[in-house]
Design a protein around this motif. Structure first.
Motif, PDB file in Angstrom:
ATOM      1  N   LEU A   1      15.407  11.513  -6.025  1.00  0.00           N
ATOM      2  CA  LEU A   1      16.638  10.992  -6.156  1.00  0.00           C
ATOM      3  C   LEU A   1      16.946   9.822  -7.244  1.00  0.00           C
ATOM      4  O   LEU A   1      17.848   8.809  -7.207  1.00  0.00           O
ATOM      5  CB  LEU A   1      16.440   9.876  -4.848  1.00  0.00           C
ATOM      6  CG  LEU A   1      16.408  10.757  -3.549  1.00  0.00           C
ATOM      7  CD1 LEU A   1      16.135   9.774  -2.293  1.00  0.00           C
ATOM      8  CD2 LEU A   1      17.376  11.643  -2.852  1.00  0.00           C
ATOM      9  N   SER A   2      16.248  10.314  -8.402  1.00  0.00           N
ATOM     10  CA  SER A   2      16.540   9.230  -9.538  1.00  0.00           C
ATOM     11  C   SER A   2      17.666   9.216 -10.154  1.00  0.00           C
ATOM     12  O   SER A   2      18.123   8.496 -10.592  1.00  0.00           O
ATOM     13  CB  SER A   2      15.495   9.506 -10.363  1.00  0.00           C
ATOM     14  OG  SER A   2      15.488  10.838 -11.040  1.00  0.00           O
ATOM     15  N   ASN A   3      18.632  10.220  -9.970  1.00  0.00           N
ATOM     16  CA  ASN A   3      19.817  10.384 -10.657  1.00  0.00           C
ATOM     17  C   ASN A   3      20.806  10.234  -9.470  1.00  0.00           C
ATOM     18  O   ASN A   3      21.195  10.990  -8.818  1.00  0.00           O
ATOM     19  CB  ASN A   3      20.212  11.908 -11.145  1.00  0.00           C
ATOM     20  CG  ASN A   3      21.497  11.760 -12.100  1.00  0.00           C
ATOM     21  OD1 ASN A   3      22.206  11.008 -11.544  1.00  0.00           O
ATOM     22  ND2 ASN A   3      21.481  12.359 -13.009  1.00  0.00           N
ATOM     23  N   ALA A   4      21.330   8.981  -9.129  1.00  0.00           N
ATOM     24  CA  ALA A   4      22.221   8.581  -8.179  1.00  0.00           C
ATOM     25  C   ALA A   4      23.677   9.430  -8.130  1.00  0.00           C
ATOM     26  O   ALA A   4      24.161   9.807  -7.169  1.00  0.00           O
ATOM     27  CB  ALA A   4      22.231   7.079  -8.053  1.00  0.00           C
TER      28      ALA A   4
ATOM     29  N   GLU B   1       0.722  -1.171   0.085  1.00  0.00           N
ATOM     30  CA  GLU B   1       0.085  -0.019   0.028  1.00  0.00           C
ATOM     31  C   GLU B   1       0.639   1.433   0.039  1.00  0.00           C
ATOM     32  O   GLU B   1       0.269   2.608  -0.265  1.00  0.00           O
ATOM     33  CB  GLU B   1      -0.822   0.103   1.100  1.00  0.00           C
ATOM     34  CG  GLU B   1      -1.834  -1.208   1.369  1.00  0.00           C
ATOM     35  CD  GLU B   1      -2.674  -1.195   2.172  1.00  0.00           C
ATOM     36  OE1 GLU B   1      -3.200  -0.054   2.905  1.00  0.00           O
ATOM     37  OE2 GLU B   1      -3.049  -2.211   2.744  1.00  0.00           O
ATOM     38  N   GLY B   2       2.017   1.260   0.175  1.00  0.00           N
ATOM     39  CA  GLY B   2       3.062   2.102   0.086  1.00  0.00           C
ATOM     40  C   GLY B   2       3.823   2.252  -1.084  1.00  0.00           C
ATOM     41  O   GLY B   2       3.541   1.486  -1.913  1.00  0.00           O
ATOM     42  N   ARG B   3       4.928   3.129  -0.896  1.00  0.00           N
ATOM     43  CA  ARG B   3       5.920   3.068  -2.101  1.00  0.00           C
ATOM     44  C   ARG B   3       7.252   3.523  -1.767  1.00  0.00           C
ATOM     45  O   ARG B   3       7.282   4.477  -0.771  1.00  0.00           O
ATOM     46  CB  ARG B   3       5.090   3.965  -3.328  1.00  0.00           C
ATOM     47  CG  ARG B   3       5.086   5.357  -2.921  1.00  0.00           C
ATOM     48  CD  ARG B   3       4.555   6.335  -4.143  1.00  0.00           C
ATOM     49  NE  ARG B   3       4.470   7.862  -3.737  1.00  0.00           N
ATOM     50  CZ  ARG B   3       4.996   8.890  -4.183  1.00  0.00           C
ATOM     51  NH1 ARG B   3       5.712   8.561  -5.319  1.00  0.00           N
ATOM     52  NH2 ARG B   3       4.952   9.903  -3.895  1.00  0.00           N
ATOM     53  N   MET B   4       8.131   2.973  -2.426  1.00  0.00           N
ATOM     54  CA  MET B   4       9.499   3.616  -2.428  1.00  0.00           C
ATOM     55  C   MET B   4       9.622   4.888  -3.110  1.00  0.00           C
ATOM     56  O   MET B   4       9.143   4.912  -4.394  1.00  0.00           O
ATOM     57  CB  MET B   4      10.343   2.496  -2.982  1.00  0.00           C
ATOM     58  CG  MET B   4      11.991   3.207  -2.759  1.00  0.00           C
ATOM     59  SD  MET B   4      12.999   1.654  -2.908  1.00  0.00           S
ATOM     60  CE  MET B   4      12.650   1.115  -4.602  1.00  0.00           C
ATOM     61  N   MET B   5      10.336   6.087  -2.876  1.00  0.00           N
ATOM     62  CA  MET B   5      10.159   7.068  -3.539  1.00  0.00           C
ATOM     63  C   MET B   5      11.579   6.906  -4.840  1.00  0.00           C
ATOM     64  O   MET B   5      12.241   6.057  -4.695  1.00  0.00           O
ATOM     65  CB  MET B   5      10.986   8.157  -2.608  1.00  0.00           C
ATOM     66  CG  MET B   5       9.855   8.658  -1.641  1.00  0.00           C
ATOM     67  SD  MET B   5       8.327   8.886  -2.021  1.00  0.00           S
ATOM     68  CE  MET B   5       8.229  10.534  -2.874  1.00  0.00           C
ATOM     69  N   PRO B   6      11.083   7.650  -5.871  1.00  0.00           N
ATOM     70  CA  PRO B   6      12.087   7.122  -7.123  1.00  0.00           C
ATOM     71  C   PRO B   6      13.383   7.266  -6.878  1.00  0.00           C
ATOM     72  O   PRO B   6      13.753   8.338  -6.443  1.00  0.00           O
ATOM     73  CB  PRO B   6      11.611   8.190  -8.021  1.00  0.00           C
ATOM     74  CG  PRO B   6      10.051   8.467  -7.688  1.00  0.00           C
ATOM     75  CD  PRO B   6      10.078   8.487  -6.170  1.00  0.00           C
ATOM     76  N   GLY B   7      14.281   6.262  -7.260  1.00  0.00           N
ATOM     77  CA  GLY B   7      15.585   6.365  -7.014  1.00  0.00           C
ATOM     78  C   GLY B   7      16.152   6.098  -5.531  1.00  0.00           C
ATOM     79  O   GLY B   7      17.465   6.304  -5.402  1.00  0.00           O
TER      80      GLY B   7
END
Length: 248
Positions: free
Chosen positions: A226-229, A97-103
């Motif tokens: 955070l998508s661009n590590a 029901e939740g999600r990890m934030m992108p990246g």
């Protein structure tokens, strides 16, 4: 938990906010609060105050107040204990029901490879729930939870930052100051805590505050997410470089 064979060489401390920076589990959190509220007061929860970067200890008192409950001395410890139990009972729902934030996962992994770094959390969430939140998405591997600052510790977030720095110094022998400590978070409250507590700040416009608000509050670096590590690593490296900081 993050392991370092030569802990004496650790000279960069990175503190991550949890909610809306790394994960979003608001639905499960609200349900856990509702159960804890009913357990402590015997009444149904009508209104839960918005987190807005505040610690659980503060949210509890405000939630009691807006629901017409006069806080008593034992309310906070009882509520936080009940919240821990209610959240643990729902941990199986977090990933569904939740999600990890992108990246988030790649960013944590990439930062862990930076020379001399140790990562922990600076969060308004109580410790047991912070652990559940990150474990549910496999984000705990590179995090040393023993050094963090948490919502059951009744301090402002800026003071929690200093508590985390002190814990790291006690363990690692390295003084942690604004020159080698970085907070990564999504709210202007995170920025304020970093500025007051003594740390550089990477604002992530993935949650409560827009990029312009994070900049205006004083974030040293602002990223859309955070998508661009490699950008995250570059920001941490520049803000903890011995020669000083570079604002990106």
């Amino acid at each position: 938990m993050q392991r370092h064979p030569q802990e004496a060489a650790i000279n960069r401390l990175v503190l991550w906010n949890v909610d809306l920076t790394l994960v979003d589990v608001a639905i499960v959190t609200r349900d856990a609060y509702a159960e804890a509220f009913r357990f402590v007061t015997g009444r149904p929860l009508v209104k839960l105050v918005p987190p807005m970067g505040r610690p659980d200890s503060e949210i509890v008192f405000e939630t009691l107040a807006v629901n017409g409950v006069q806080a008593e001395d034992d309310h906070l410890p009882k509520f936080l204990s009940a919240l821990a139990v209610a959240f643990a009972d729902r941990r199986g729902r977090l990933a569904k029901e939740g999600r990890m934030m992108p990246g988030a996962k790649d960013a944590l992994k990439a930062v862990s490879r930076l020379d001399g770094v140790i990562q922990t959390v600076l969060t308004g969430t109580i410790k047991s729930n912070a652990v559940h939140k990150l474990k549910a998405f496999g984000l705990d591997k590179h995090v040393d939870f023993a050094l963090g600052g948490y919502g059951e510790e009744v301090y402002p977030k800026a003071t929690l930052l200093q508590v985390a720095q002190s814990r790291a110094k006690q363990r690692l022998g390295t003084p942690f100051t604004a020159a080698n400590t970085v907070v990564i978070g999504d709210s202007t409250r995170d920025v304020q805590a970093a500025k007051i507590g003594g740390a550089a700040m990477i604002g992530v416009a993935s949650g409560r505050s827009m990029a312009a608000e994070l900049r205006d509050a004083g974030a040293d670096v602002v990223l859309p997410d955070l998508s661009n590590a490699s950008e995250v690593v570059a920001a941490v490296a520049s803000l903890t470089a011995p020669a000083g900081r570079a604002v990106l």
